[in-house]
Design a protein around this motif. Structure first.
Motif, PDB file in Angstrom:
ATOM      1  N   TRP A 115       0.811  -1.209   0.000  1.00  0.00           N
ATOM      2  CA  TRP A 115       0.000   0.000   0.000  1.00  0.00           C
ATOM      3  C   TRP A 115       0.849   1.266   0.000  1.00  0.00           C
ATOM      4  CZ3 TRP A 115      -4.870   0.158  -1.366  1.00  0.00           C
ATOM      5  CH2 TRP A 115      -5.574  -1.052  -1.392  1.00  0.00           C
ATOM      6  N   VAL A 116       2.044   1.227   0.580  1.00  0.00           N
ATOM      7  CA  VAL A 116       2.959   2.370   0.448  1.00  0.00           C
ATOM      8  C   VAL A 116       3.248   2.616  -1.029  1.00  0.00           C
ATOM      9  CG1 VAL A 116       5.319   3.166   0.827  1.00  0.00           C
ATOM     10  CG2 VAL A 116       4.003   2.241   2.743  1.00  0.00           C
ATOM     11  N   HIS A 117       3.550   1.550  -1.757  1.00  0.00           N
ATOM     12  CA  HIS A 117       3.823   1.687  -3.189  1.00  0.00           C
ATOM     13  C   HIS A 117       2.604   2.245  -3.925  1.00  0.00           C
ATOM     14  CE1 HIS A 117       5.342   1.014  -7.172  1.00  0.00           C
ATOM     15  NE2 HIS A 117       4.456   0.063  -7.430  1.00  0.00           N
ATOM     16  N   ALA A 118       1.398   1.767  -3.551  1.00  0.00           N
ATOM     17  CA  ALA A 118       0.178   2.259  -4.200  1.00  0.00           C
ATOM     18  C   ALA A 118       0.000   3.759  -3.976  1.00  0.00           C
ATOM     19  CB  ALA A 118      -1.028   1.494  -3.658  1.00  0.00           C
ATOM     20  N   PHE A 119       0.278   4.222  -2.762  1.00  0.00           N
ATOM     21  CA  PHE A 119       0.037   5.621  -2.431  1.00  0.00           C
ATOM     22  C   PHE A 119       1.189   6.525  -2.867  1.00  0.00           C
ATOM     23  CE2 PHE A 119      -2.591   3.782   1.264  1.00  0.00           C
ATOM     24  CZ  PHE A 119      -3.710   3.685   0.448  1.00  0.00           C
ATOM     25  N   GLU A 120       2.379   5.992  -3.023  1.00  0.00           N
ATOM     26  CA  GLU A 120       3.494   6.808  -3.520  1.00  0.00           C
ATOM     27  C   GLU A 120       3.180   7.374  -4.900  1.00  0.00           C
ATOM     28  OE1 GLU A 120       7.454   4.886  -1.370  1.00  0.00           O
ATOM     29  OE2 GLU A 120       6.766   4.097  -3.300  1.00  0.00           O
ATOM     30  N   ARG A 121       2.415   6.670  -5.672  1.00  0.00           N
ATOM     31  CA  ARG A 121       2.097   7.095  -7.035  1.00  0.00           C
ATOM     32  C   ARG A 121       1.203   8.331  -7.052  1.00  0.00           C
ATOM     33  NH1 ARG A 121      -1.234   3.562  -8.440  1.00  0.00           N
ATOM     34  NH2 ARG A 121      -1.128   3.706 -10.705  1.00  0.00           N
ATOM     35  N   VAL A 122       0.490   8.592  -5.935  1.00  0.00           N
ATOM     36  CA  VAL A 122      -0.396   9.763  -5.895  1.00  0.00           C
ATOM     37  C   VAL A 122       0.054  10.752  -4.824  1.00  0.00           C
ATOM     38  CG1 VAL A 122      -2.368   8.533  -6.863  1.00  0.00           C
ATOM     39  CG2 VAL A 122      -2.036   8.547  -4.386  1.00  0.00           C
ATOM     40  N   ASP A 123       1.287  10.615  -4.375  1.00  0.00           N
ATOM     41  CA  ASP A 123       1.819  11.564  -3.391  1.00  0.00           C
ATOM     42  C   ASP A 123       1.880  12.953  -4.023  1.00  0.00           C
ATOM     43  OD1 ASP A 123       2.933  12.537  -1.073  1.00  0.00           O
ATOM     44  OD2 ASP A 123       4.986  11.974  -1.614  1.00  0.00           O
ATOM     45  N   GLY A 124       1.210  13.914  -3.440  1.00  0.00           N
ATOM     46  CA  GLY A 124       1.152  15.267  -3.985  1.00  0.00           C
ATOM     47  C   GLY A 124       0.075  15.469  -5.017  1.00  0.00           C
ATOM     48  N   VAL A 125      -0.569  14.392  -5.472  1.00  0.00           N
ATOM     49  CA  VAL A 125      -1.619  14.497  -6.481  1.00  0.00           C
ATOM     50  C   VAL A 125      -2.957  14.813  -5.823  1.00  0.00           C
ATOM     51  CG1 VAL A 125      -2.880  13.231  -8.268  1.00  0.00           C
ATOM     52  CG2 VAL A 125      -0.403  12.957  -8.035  1.00  0.00           C
ATOM     53  N   ALA A 126      -3.186  14.221  -4.664  1.00  0.00           N
ATOM     54  CA  ALA A 126      -4.416  14.453  -3.905  1.00  0.00           C
ATOM     55  C   ALA A 126      -4.032  14.858  -2.486  1.00  0.00           C
ATOM     56  CB  ALA A 126      -5.271  13.191  -3.901  1.00  0.00           C
ATOM     57  N   PRO A 127      -4.899  15.572  -1.777  1.00  0.00           N
ATOM     58  CA  PRO A 127      -4.580  16.018  -0.408  1.00  0.00           C
ATOM     59  C   PRO A 127      -4.662  14.868   0.585  1.00  0.00           C
ATOM     60  CG  PRO A 127      -6.813  16.670  -0.985  1.00  0.00           C
ATOM     61  CD  PRO A 127      -6.222  16.076  -2.236  1.00  0.00           C
ATOM     62  N   LEU A 128      -3.613  14.059   0.595  1.00  0.00           N
ATOM     63  CA  LEU A 128      -3.574  12.864   1.429  1.00  0.00           C
ATOM     64  C   LEU A 128      -2.342  12.904   2.332  1.00  0.00           C
ATOM     65  CD1 LEU A 128      -4.385  10.271  -1.384  1.00  0.00           C
ATOM     66  CD2 LEU A 128      -5.959  11.068   0.385  1.00  0.00           C
ATOM     67  N   PRO A 129      -2.370  12.178   3.451  1.00  0.00           N
ATOM     68  CA  PRO A 129      -1.172  12.081   4.295  1.00  0.00           C
ATOM     69  C   PRO A 129      -0.017  11.436   3.532  1.00  0.00           C
ATOM     70  CG  PRO A 129      -3.121  11.277   5.455  1.00  0.00           C
ATOM     71  CD  PRO A 129      -3.512  11.455   4.022  1.00  0.00           C
ATOM     72  N   PRO A 130       1.215  11.551   4.029  1.00  0.00           N
ATOM     73  CA  PRO A 130       2.355  10.906   3.373  1.00  0.00           C
ATOM     74  C   PRO A 130       2.100   9.405   3.206  1.00  0.00           C
ATOM     75  CG  PRO A 130       3.101  12.382   5.100  1.00  0.00           C
ATOM     76  CD  PRO A 130       1.617  12.309   5.228  1.00  0.00           C
ATOM     77  N   PRO A 131       2.606   8.801   2.122  1.00  0.00           N
ATOM     78  CA  PRO A 131       2.300   7.393   1.846  1.00  0.00           C
ATOM     79  C   PRO A 131       2.529   6.430   3.010  1.00  0.00           C
ATOM     80  CG  PRO A 131       3.315   8.384  -0.061  1.00  0.00           C
ATOM     81  CD  PRO A 131       3.367   9.422   1.022  1.00  0.00           C
ATOM     82  N   PRO A 132       3.659   6.501   3.741  1.00  0.00           N
ATOM     83  CA  PRO A 132       3.818   5.535   4.845  1.00  0.00           C
ATOM     84  C   PRO A 132       2.769   5.713   5.933  1.00  0.00           C
ATOM     85  CG  PRO A 132       5.941   6.479   4.235  1.00  0.00           C
ATOM     86  CD  PRO A 132       4.892   7.286   3.536  1.00  0.00           C
ATOM     87  N   VAL A 133       2.398   6.965   6.204  1.00  0.00           N
ATOM     88  CA  VAL A 133       1.381   7.230   7.230  1.00  0.00           C
ATOM     89  C   VAL A 133       0.023   6.725   6.763  1.00  0.00           C
ATOM     90  CG1 VAL A 133       0.157   9.026   8.512  1.00  0.00           C
ATOM     91  CG2 VAL A 133       2.641   9.197   8.134  1.00  0.00           C
ATOM     92  N   LEU A 134      -0.345   7.048   5.523  1.00  0.00           N
ATOM     93  CA  LEU A 134      -1.638   6.623   4.996  1.00  0.00           C
ATOM     94  C   LEU A 134      -1.717   5.104   4.919  1.00  0.00           C
ATOM     95  CD1 LEU A 134      -4.375   7.313   3.813  1.00  0.00           C
ATOM     96  CD2 LEU A 134      -3.268   7.608   1.578  1.00  0.00           C
TER      97      LEU A 134
END
Length: 349
Positions: A115-134
């Motif tokens: 899931w870190v890898h999944a969220f790294e792709r949208v880091d900065g794209v949407a207003p979300l917490p940092p990938p490891p936290v999310l």
């Protein structure tokens, strides 16, 4: 209004156990629907969801379709909302087998990294917490998490079979003298399978029907659309009668199933047309701005998908950019994407 663990009886030996949607804000995990079926003396569980409450509902459904003297647990793919109660196979009190896709083993062993890898792709794209936290927040919702049991094996340890259903040809594996067919699809994620229950005519798409565009990093848009088309054909030929999936909490029959599948394919082509329009001027595209306009277009088309949220919508938008051949120009947050000219070297990211 449905609730977690509600049972929909399909026939006297087949039950759909309903899950629930994801609500990160209120610390509620999504739980995928599961199928409970009996063929002869064999109890078949297709996915096991997650949470103790859902586990209890599975036991209730298993009692409803009995009697049985052996068990077969089939995991459609490795996402957390489908695998949390897999060790139930060890507690049924009968000889049991459990199968999972080999390509999803890594994410089942280490879901946080997936899931870190999944969220790294949208880091900065949407207003979300940092990938490891999310990722940590999301993974922590799924408890208890017991994806493996004493009998767990991979489908790929069995000889691959050519499976013909009507005019269509698949590869996969059959069980219970062909009454249960596991068909490789691998669209929603790398290891995904769908399940066909021959005697009751149920085709369980699991998450291949989550929406017209896959969200995960290991999704394959062509495979998603191919399996949706194949599923529609099975209904048109009378080889399937009822359509179930992981997240829409419904049983669709006959022509209704075909219309639903055709609708997903129409949405897929409409969304790609939208994306082409948003990138038609050439030059660089900021995925954040693209995601905003793409999401607005999705709403206008009435496209939702499973668990719609800024997180998953951003993931779908990034996948759509990749589908059109655009690539990030750097590894920075919300870095511009552009379409490389033929012959350009791929970026080293």
């Amino acid at each position: 209004m449905t609730a977690l663990g509600d049972l929909i009886g399909i026939d006297d030996r087949t039950v759909l156990v309903l899950g629930q949607g994801l609500d990160v804000e209120h610390e509620r995990p999504d739980v995928a629907n599961a199928l409970v079926h009996r063929t002869g003396e064999t109890l078949v569980l297709v996915d096991t969801g997650v949470t103790a409450a859902f586990r209890a509902a599975l036991r209730e459904a298993a009692d409803r379709v009995g009697p049985w003297s052996r068990a077969l647990v089939l995991t459609t793919h490795g996402h957390l909302d489908h695998v949390g109660n897999n060790d139930l196979a060890d507690e049924l009190g009968v000889p049991a087998e459990h199968y999972v896709p080999a390509r999803d083993l890594d994410q089942m062993r280490d879901p946080a990294s997936y899931w870190v890898h999944a969220f790294e792709r949208v880091d900065g794209v949407a207003p979300l917490p940092p990938p490891p936290v999310l990722a940590g927040t999301v993974v922590s919702l799924f408890r208890p998490m017991r994806p493996f049991g004493a009998t767990t094996r991979t489908y790929e340890e069995r000889p691959l079979e050519r499976i013909r259903i009507g005019s269509l040809r698949f590869t996969g594996w059959s069980f219970a003298d062909g009454a249960v067919r596991v068909l490789r699809s691998q669209g929603h994620c790398a290891g995904h399978v769908v399940v066909h229950l021959r005697d009751c005519g149920v085709l369980h798409l699991s998450d291949e029907g989550n929406g017209p565009c896959g969200a995960m990093a290991d999704a394959d848009q062509l495979k998603i659309q191919t399996v949706l088309g194949a599923a529609a054909r099975l209904f048109e030929e009378g080889e399937a009668a009822l359509l179930t999936d992981g997240h829409t909490f419904a049983v669709r029959r006959g022509a209704e199933a075909v219309a639903y599948l055709d609708g997903l394919l129409e949405q897929a082509t409409a969304l790609q047309e939208v994306a082409l329009g948003l990138t038609a001027r050439g030059g660089a595209v900021r995925p954040g701005a693209f995601t905003t306009r793409y999401t607005q277009a999705m709403a206008g088309l009435g496209v939702g998908g499973a668990n719609p949220s800024p997180m998953f919508l951003a993931m779908m938008a990034v996948n759509q950019l990749r589908e059109l051949g655009l690539r990030p120009e750097s590894g920075g947050a919300d870095a511009p994407w552009s379409r490389p000219a033929p012959g350009d070297a791929a970026p080293d990211i």
